[in-house]
Write a protein that holds these residues in place. Structure first.
Motif, PDB file in Angstrom:
ATOM      1  N   THR A   1       0.837  -1.204   0.000  1.00 14.87           N
ATOM      2  CA  THR A   1       0.000   0.000   0.000  1.00 14.87           C
ATOM      3  C   THR A   1       0.870   1.252   0.000  1.00 14.87           C
TER       4      THR A   1
ATOM      5  N   LEU B   1       0.549   4.405  -2.823  1.00 20.34           N
ATOM      6  CA  LEU B   1       0.429   5.803  -2.375  1.00 20.34           C
ATOM      7  C   LEU B   1       1.577   6.649  -2.927  1.00 20.34           C
TER       8      LEU B   1
ATOM      9  N   GLN C   1       1.098   7.304  -6.763  1.00 18.63           N
ATOM     10  CA  GLN C   1       0.131   8.370  -7.031  1.00 18.63           C
ATOM     11  C   GLN C   1       0.689   9.730  -6.640  1.00 18.63           C
TER      12      GLN C   1
ATOM     13  N   THR D   1      -4.995   3.058  -4.163  1.00 21.11           N
ATOM     14  CA  THR D   1      -5.218   4.156  -3.237  1.00 21.11           C
ATOM     15  C   THR D   1      -6.715   4.388  -3.072  1.00 21.11           C
TER      16      THR D   1
ATOM     17  N   LEU E   1      -5.802  10.466  -1.045  1.00 21.22           N
ATOM     18  CA  LEU E   1      -4.475  11.031  -0.821  1.00 21.22           C
ATOM     19  C   LEU E   1      -4.674  12.514  -0.561  1.00 21.22           C
TER      20      LEU E   1
ATOM     21  N   ALA F   1      -5.153   3.472   1.592  1.00 20.40           N
ATOM     22  CA  ALA F   1      -5.075   2.546   0.456  1.00 20.40           C
ATOM     23  C   ALA F   1      -5.625   1.203   0.901  1.00 20.40           C
TER      24      ALA F   1
END
Length: 195
Positions: free
Chosen positions: A113, A117, A120, A155, A158, A165
């Motif tokens: 995860t 993150l 992105q 995700t 954010l 996530a």
């Protein structure tokens, strides 16, 4: 997880990303597919950048097969990061019943995860320095020694201070869901001023 420090080395352009699908840049694919080359490094006693971190060798056995960042279909101004990994369940990952150990499952959920993150964040023009707030793992079925896992991380959000996530771990050999998890992260509070 602290994603990067300004003076950390960048991944070499020689790293093979031919097996990594997805729509992000080749540099970002290298960063995500080989995190021990730059992300999780620290200076040793001699001043050299070295891989550091819990269970480093386990993480190196993970094969990243996709890194993507897409527009979110339900929130067009937002994006969704996705990282897909595969790895075999080996002897150092199992419990006495010869199935994937729960703590190892949580470790894989945490690390995967973090990667989506990061993908992105960097793809959309930023970087994050965050720490885990909560990791909720649900164990659905055993994954025995010799199984191959497909780990799909995406995700959820954010934001400026918090991020989240989800991950699903699938048995490729037995065609079943092994575990799922939701990982909540937050930016650490700044250190208190000394009086």
């Amino acid at each position: 997880m602290s994603f990067r420090h300004a003076n950390q080395p960048k991944p070499s352009k020689d790293l093979d990303i031919s097996q990594v699908a997805g729509n992000v840049s080749d540099d970002l694919k290298r960063l995500i597919a080989y995190p021990w080359e730059s992300l999780y490094t620290a200076r040793d006693e001699d001043g050299q950048w070295k891989w550091s971190g819990y269970n480093a060798e386990l993480f190196k056995r993970m094969k990243v097969t996709e890194v993507s960042v897409e527009k979110n279909a339900l929130e067009p101004k937002k994006f969704t990061g996705k990282v897909v990994c595969e790895m075999d369940v080996e002897r150092d990952m199992i419990n006495p019943d010869r199935v994937l150990q729960g703590g190892c499952t949580a470790f894989l959920a945490d690390m995967c995860t973090n990667l989506c993150l990061l993908a992105q964040a960097i793809h959309t023009g930023g970087e994050q320095n965050s720490t885990t707030q909560a990791l909720n793992v649900v164990y659905h079925a055993p994954s025995p020694l010799g199984d191959r896992l497909r780990i799909v991380s995406t995700t959820i959000s954010l934001g400026a201070r918090t991020m989240s996530a989800r991950v699903e771990m699938w048995s490729i050999k037995y065609h079943r869901l092994v575990a799922s998890a939701v990982h909540m992260k937050m930016l650490p509070s700044p250190p208190k001023q000394k009086l």
